[in-house]
Design a protein around this motif. Structure first.
Motif, PDB file in Angstrom:
ATOM      1  N   ARG A   1      -5.136 -53.654  38.372  1.00 26.22           N
ATOM      2  CA  ARG A   1      -5.905 -53.907  39.587  1.00 26.22           C
ATOM      3  C   ARG A   1      -5.933 -52.665  40.455  1.00 26.22           C
ATOM      4  NH1 ARG A   1      -3.698 -58.054  43.158  1.00 26.22           N
ATOM      5  NH2 ARG A   1      -5.381 -57.286  44.476  1.00 26.22           N
ATOM      6  N   ILE A   2      -7.111 -52.345  40.997  1.00 23.51           N
ATOM      7  CA  ILE A   2      -7.244 -51.220  41.917  1.00 23.51           C
ATOM      8  C   ILE A   2      -6.824 -51.671  43.309  1.00 23.51           C
ATOM      9  CG2 ILE A   2      -8.840 -49.587  42.981  1.00 23.51           C
ATOM     10  CD1 ILE A   2     -10.535 -49.693  40.488  1.00 23.51           C
TER      11      ILE A   2
ATOM     12  N   ILE B   1      -3.395 -47.929  41.242  1.00 19.70           N
ATOM     13  CA  ILE B   1      -3.702 -49.024  40.321  1.00 19.70           C
ATOM     14  C   ILE B   1      -2.396 -49.665  39.892  1.00 19.70           C
ATOM     15  CG2 ILE B   1      -4.716 -49.659  38.105  1.00 19.70           C
ATOM     16  CD1 ILE B   1      -6.605 -47.321  38.348  1.00 19.70           C
TER      17      ILE B   1
ATOM     18  N   GLU C   1      -9.490 -55.054  36.957  1.00 18.93           N
ATOM     19  CA  GLU C   1      -9.481 -54.131  38.103  1.00 18.93           C
ATOM     20  C   GLU C   1      -9.699 -54.877  39.416  1.00 18.93           C
ATOM     21  OE1 GLU C   1     -11.357 -50.076  36.065  1.00 18.93           O
ATOM     22  OE2 GLU C   1     -12.574 -51.353  37.373  1.00 18.93           O
TER      23      GLU C   1
ATOM     24  N   GLN D   1     -11.671 -55.092  31.284  1.00 16.25           N
ATOM     25  CA  GLN D   1     -11.063 -54.113  32.172  1.00 16.25           C
ATOM     26  C   GLN D   1     -11.614 -54.240  33.595  1.00 16.25           C
ATOM     27  OE1 GLN D   1     -11.503 -50.029  30.915  1.00 16.25           O
ATOM     28  NE2 GLN D   1     -10.934 -49.229  32.925  1.00 16.25           N
ATOM     29  N   ARG D   2     -12.920 -54.448  33.715  1.00 15.30           N
ATOM     30  CA  ARG D   2     -13.525 -54.521  35.041  1.00 15.30           C
ATOM     31  C   ARG D   2     -13.050 -55.751  35.817  1.00 15.30           C
ATOM     32  NH1 ARG D   2     -17.348 -50.864  36.058  1.00 15.30           N
ATOM     33  NH2 ARG D   2     -16.256 -50.940  38.056  1.00 15.30           N
TER      34      ARG D   2
END
Length: 417
Positions: A99-100, A95, A159, A155-156
C-alpha cells in the motif's frame, strides 16, 4: 465548457515557464459531452513553485502534496507530475505491505500517466495545441466504454484498495464496463478495504451514494462483496431476509436519494446513513422490545450500539450520527397519536426528516400506511381538527383494513443483484 478559472491557472503556469494540462475526470467527462463538476490541473511546477505563482493558493495533504487555488467558492486542484520509483522506500514515497502510504515523488508527464488508476482517467488536455494527450490507450477504452486499470490489477488494488470502489462508481456513473481482468480480483481483495482509515471510507461512501446512481451502485457493491465490508451489520441483516422488507426499504430510500439528486435537491448525509443502518437498528430494537424493554429505550440503545460498531468501518461525524439517531428514535413515537404527544413530536426539530423516514417505511410495507396517512393529515389539519384527531378512543382510519390487505399481499419484489 471549461471553467474560466481553470484556464487562468493553465495559462498562468504556462506563462511562468511550466507545463500545464487539464487531466482526469474533467477531460473524460468533456469527451462524453458532460459538464465536469470540477477541474484538475497537473503541472511540472512543484508545490512550492505553484504557491509562489498564485497568492490565492493553499498547499494541502501529506500522502499526496497538492495545491488548491481558490477563486471564491471554486477550487482548482493543481498537482505536480508524479514520478515512477521501483523501490518500496524512496525519498518522498512510503510503501508498506504493497500500500502507498505517502507519495511525493515527482517526474514527467509520461510517468504521471502510468501512475494514474484507469486509462480513461489518464487523458491530458494540452492548451498549447488544444489536443488530448494519451500515453496508455485511454482514448481507445473511452470510445469502447471500457474501464481498465493501468498496470497489473492485483498490484494496483493492493497499492490502494479504494480503487475497487472507484471502479464500481465510475462504471455505474459512466455506463462503462469494467474490464474482466479488473473485475475478477475485486471479490478476492474486498477485505483489503478494512485497512483503509474509516474517515477516508466515509468520504468514499458519500461519493458512491450521492452521485445520482445510488441504487445501481448498491447492487454492484453487493454483487462484488464490497457492501458487506463497508456496512457489515446491514449486510448480515439483509442476508437473512433476501425476500423480505429490509432490502425493499433500503432500495426505496436509495431511489428517493437518486431522485432528489437528479432534481437538483440536497440530500443530507445523515438521512442516507440513517437508511443504510436502519435494518440493524430495527432488528436490535425489536429484540430488546421482545425482552421487555420499552420501545423508545430499545431504539435508543440499539442506535447507540449500531453507531459504535459502524465507526470501526466508516467514520460517522457527530453531525451525521446524532441526527441519524434522532430519526431512528423518533420512529416509535409516531405510534403515539393520543393526547399532547403528537403536538410535541410535531415541534421536534428533526420531525420532518423522521416523518419522511416513516413514509419510506410505509411505502416498503414495514409501517402501516394508515399511520403515515394519519400524520400527513395531522400536519395539514387546523387546530380544531388536530384536537379531534388526538382524542382518546379515536382510531386511525383504515387500520384494520390495511392489516387484512397486508396479510393477503405478497412481499415486495427483491431488488438485489
Amino acid at each position: 465548457m471549461i471553467s474560466d478559472n481553470a484556464l487562468k491557472v493553465l495559462y498562468r503556469l504556462k506563462k511562468s515557464g511550466y507545463q500545464a494540462y487539464l487531466v482526469g475526470g474533467c477531460v473524460r467527462d468533456l469527451l462524453l459531452g458532460r459538464e465536469p463538476k470540477d477541474f484538475d490541473v497537473v503541472t511540472s511546477a512543484h508545490p512550492e513553485q505553484i504557491r509562489a505563482i498564485f497568492r490565492n493558493c493553499r498547499l494541502i495533504g501529506r500522502r499526496f502534496r497538492l495545491a488548491h487555488v481558490h477563486f471564491g467558492e471554486e477550487i482548482i486542484e493543481v498537482a505536480t507530475f508524479r514520478g515512477l520509483a521501483g523501490e518500496d522506500s524512496h525519498e518522498g514515497r512510503v510503501i508498506e505491505n504493497g500500500r502507498i502510504l505517502r507519495d511525493n515523488v515527482y517526474g514527467t508527464i509520461e510517468e504521471d500517466a502510468f501512475r494514474r488508476d484507469f486509462t480513461v482517467n489518464a487523458l491530458y488536455y494540452n492548451i498549447n495545441d488544444f489536443s488530448v494527450v494519451d500515453y496508455v490507450g485511454g482514448m481507445e477504452d473511452h470510445k469502447a466504454g471500457m474501464l481498465r486499470l493501468i498496470g497489473d490489477p492485483d498490484q494496483r488494488y493492493r497499492e490502494d484498495p479504494v480503487r475497487m470502489l472507484r471502479a464500481l462508481r465510475f462504471s455505474v456513473k459512466l455506463g462503462f464496463t469494467i474490464h474482466p481482468s479488473c473485475a475478477e480480483p475485486i471479490k478476492r481483495f474486498s477485505s483489503l478495504l478494512q485497512e483503509i482509515p474509516p474517515a477516508r471510507l466515509y468520504e468514499e461512501v458519500l461519493k458512491l451514494f450521492l452521485s445520482g446512481y445510488a441504487v445501481q451502485t448498491f447492487e454492484q457493491l453487493r454483487h462484488y462483496g464490497l457492501f458487506g465490508v463497508l456496512f457489515p451489520e446491514t449486510e448480515r441483516c439483509l442476508a437473512k431476509e433476501q425476500q423480505g422488507f429490509p432490502l425493499t426499504f433500503l432500495a426505496k430510500a436509495l431511489e428517493r436519494t437518486d431522485q432528489r439528486v437528479q432534481d437538483g435537491k440536497p440530500v443530507a448525509p445523515y438521512f442516507l446513513f440513517a437508511a443504510l443502518l436502519w435494518e440493524p437498528v430495527r432488528t436490535g430494537a425489536q429484540a430488546r422490545i421482545e425482552a421487555g424493554e420499552s420501545d423508545i429505550l430499545a431504539y435508543q440503545e440499539a442506535a447507540g450500539e449500531v453507531v459504535a460498531g459502524q465507526v470501526r468501518h466508516t467514520a460517522l461525524p457527530r453531525t451525521v450520527s446524532l441526527p441519524a439517531r434522532e430519526v431512528w428514535t423518533l420512529q416509535p413515537r409516531f405510534e403515539r397519536i393520543v393526547g399532547s404527544r403528537p403536538f410535541r413530536l410535531l415541534s421536534h426539530p428533526r420531525f420532518r426528516a423522521a416523518y419522511d423516514f416513516l413514509l419510506l417505511r410505509a411505502e416498503a410495507g414495514e409501517a402501516e400506511p394508515s399511520l403515515a396517512e394519519w400524520w400527513t393529515r395531522f400536519q395539514q389539519a387546523d387546530e380544531a381538527e388536530r384536537q379531534t384527531m388526538t382524542r382518546p378512543g379515536r382510531r386511525r382510519s383504515g387500520r384494520s383494513r390495511s392489516r387484512k390487505r397486508k396479510s393477503r399481499t405478497a412481499p415486495p419484489a427483491n431488488v438485489s443483484v
